[in-house]
Design a protein around this motif. Structure first.
Motif, short mmCIF file in Angstrom:
data_model
loop_
_atom_site.label_atom_id
_atom_site.label_comp_id
_atom_site.label_asym_id
_atom_site.label_seq_id
_atom_site.Cartn_x
_atom_site.Cartn_y
_atom_site.Cartn_z
N LYS A 48 0.84 -1.21 0.00
CA LYS A 48 0.00 0.00 0.00
C LYS A 48 0.87 1.26 0.00
O LYS A 48 0.62 2.21 -0.74
N LEU A 90 -6.55 4.02 8.05
CA LEU A 90 -6.81 2.59 7.84
C LEU A 90 -6.20 1.78 8.99
O LEU A 90 -5.05 2.00 9.35
N LEU A 91 -7.00 0.96 9.61
CA LEU A 91 -6.49 0.05 10.65
C LEU A 91 -6.32 -1.31 9.99
O LEU A 91 -7.30 -1.98 9.64
N GLN A 92 -5.07 -1.72 9.79
CA GLN A 92 -4.83 -2.99 9.08
C GLN A 92 -5.29 -4.17 9.95
O GLN A 92 -4.90 -4.29 11.11
N LEU A 93 -6.12 -5.01 9.38
CA LEU A 93 -6.65 -6.20 10.07
C LEU A 93 -5.93 -7.45 9.60
O LEU A 93 -5.44 -7.47 8.47
N ASP A 115 -11.28 2.35 4.10
CA ASP A 115 -11.62 0.93 3.91
C ASP A 115 -13.12 0.71 3.71
O ASP A 115 -13.54 -0.37 3.32
N PHE A 117 -15.26 0.37 6.12
CA PHE A 117 -15.62 -0.69 7.08
C PHE A 117 -16.52 -0.21 8.22
O PHE A 117 -17.00 -1.02 9.01
N ILE A 164 -15.41 -7.84 5.08
CA ILE A 164 -14.43 -7.19 4.20
C ILE A 164 -14.71 -7.50 2.73
O ILE A 164 -14.51 -6.68 1.86
N THR A 265 -7.13 -4.30 -5.14
CA THR A 265 -7.44 -3.80 -3.79
C THR A 265 -6.60 -2.56 -3.48
O THR A 265 -7.10 -1.55 -2.99
N1 GUN Z 1 -6.81 -7.14 6.02
C1 GUN Z 1 -7.03 -7.85 4.90
N2 GUN Z 1 -7.59 -7.07 3.94
C2 GUN Z 1 -7.73 -5.84 4.48
C3 GUN Z 1 -8.23 -4.61 3.98
O1 GUN Z 1 -8.70 -4.49 2.83
N3 GUN Z 1 -8.20 -3.57 4.86
C4 GUN Z 1 -7.71 -3.68 6.13
N4 GUN Z 1 -7.73 -2.61 6.90
N5 GUN Z 1 -7.24 -4.81 6.61
C5 GUN Z 1 -7.24 -5.88 5.79
#
Ligand code: GUN
Length: 283
Positions: A48, A90-93, A115, A117, A164, A265
């Motif tokens: 990213k 963005l909080l990466q999950l 995101d 979300f 997601i 993505t």
């Molecule tokens: N973990 C896997 N895919 C994603 C995504 O699209 N965004 C975030 N924030 N975490 C992820």
């Protein structure tokens, strides 16, 4: 038919996005919050950041140790919400289990939620209203349109019910007038459903889960998964050795792994960040 390789589309989009950034009076800026040392997350975050650099937007990683306290992450998000210089957060999950993923995800302001979300953005999407949209589902629709694949009226099977991928993607397909089925681990007679579908999206996370025999001719197959096979090679859910039969004998369209959905993505994330910046400047 064809392998739906995303690379050409991504490089075209990079050029387009660079010129959109040039038209803004202020560079957009994306902050990625990462917690802990999950290997895959590290790779996704690095991709990213690399793409932000390519397109010319500012980016920053805030990396916490895996044992960080919930309050510390909370305060960070609240400060970023208030910071006028930040376009997207963005909080990466996934994040470690001691943290409340739903709560923290929802703490991000809807407008800055790149995101898509948050409850606000997911709710608006479900109501067919304008919102930020999850980047993988966005990328899938963009890719299908780029390759002129018909969506309206098609029978679409999504093998994934996550927040997601599966749920937002179902909404986007509905918006395009497709007929949508969501399958999951408890679905009965999955194979019968696959063979009846015009478009199959798989995000199961198992190498070789699907073989050429599972599909009817002319199916469009969207493979979202990123798995690693026994040799450590990246692959999706569809067996790689069946790609040739699927494309050349069964006349299917298929997104390869790598160079398929994953590329989409990342570029959609950057585009959504730029869209937020454009909207702010119009105010
Ligand atoms: N973990 C896997 N895919 C994603 C995504 O699209 N965004 C975030 N924030 N975490 C992820």
């Amino acid at each position: 038919m064809t392998l739906l390789d995303a690379r050409k589309l991504v490089s075209k989009k990079v050029d387009e996005l660079k010129s959109r950034v040039d038209k803004l009076s202020k560079k957009p800026s994306l902050v990625i919050i990462r917690v802990g040392d999950d290997f895959a997350s590290g790779k996704y975050v690095a991709n990213k950041i690399k793409k932000c650099d390519e397109v010319g937007i500012d980016s920053k990683i805030i990396h916490f140790d895996g044992d960080v306290k919930q309050e510390v992450v909370e305060e960070t998000i609240l400060n970023l919400n208030k910071d006028e210089d930040i376009t997207g957060i963005l909080l990466q999950l996934p994040i470690p289990k001691h943290l409340d993923e739903d709560y923290l995800t929802n703490l991000i302001e809807d407008e800055k939620d790149v995101d898509g979300f948050t409850i606000g953005n997911m709710g608006k999407l479900s109501l067919g209203l304008e919102s930020n949209v999850a980047c993988t589902p966005r990328g899938i629709i963009t890719l299908l349109k780029e390759f002129n694949i018909e969506i309206e009226g098609q029978d679409v099977l999504i093998i994934n019910r996550s927040n997601i991928v599966g749920k937002p993607l179902a909404q986007l397909f509905l918006k395009e007038n497709a007929t949508v089925t969501i399958a999951h681990s408890k679905t009965k007679n999955l194979k019968e459903k696959i063979v009846l579908s015009d478009i199959v999206v798989t995000a199961v996370g198992k190498a070789n889960f699907l073989r050429a025999d599972d599909f009817k001719n002319n199916t469009t197959i969207i493979d979202v998964s990123i798995n690693f096979n026994e040799l450590g090679k990246m692959c999706g859910d569809v067996a790689k050795e069946d790609y040739d039969v699927l494309v050349n004998e069964k006349q299917c369209n298929l997104t390869p792994v790598p160079n398929g959905v994953g590329q989409m993505t990342v570029i959609e994330l950057i585009e959504q960040t730029i869209e937020i910046a454009e909207k702010r400047e119009r105010i």
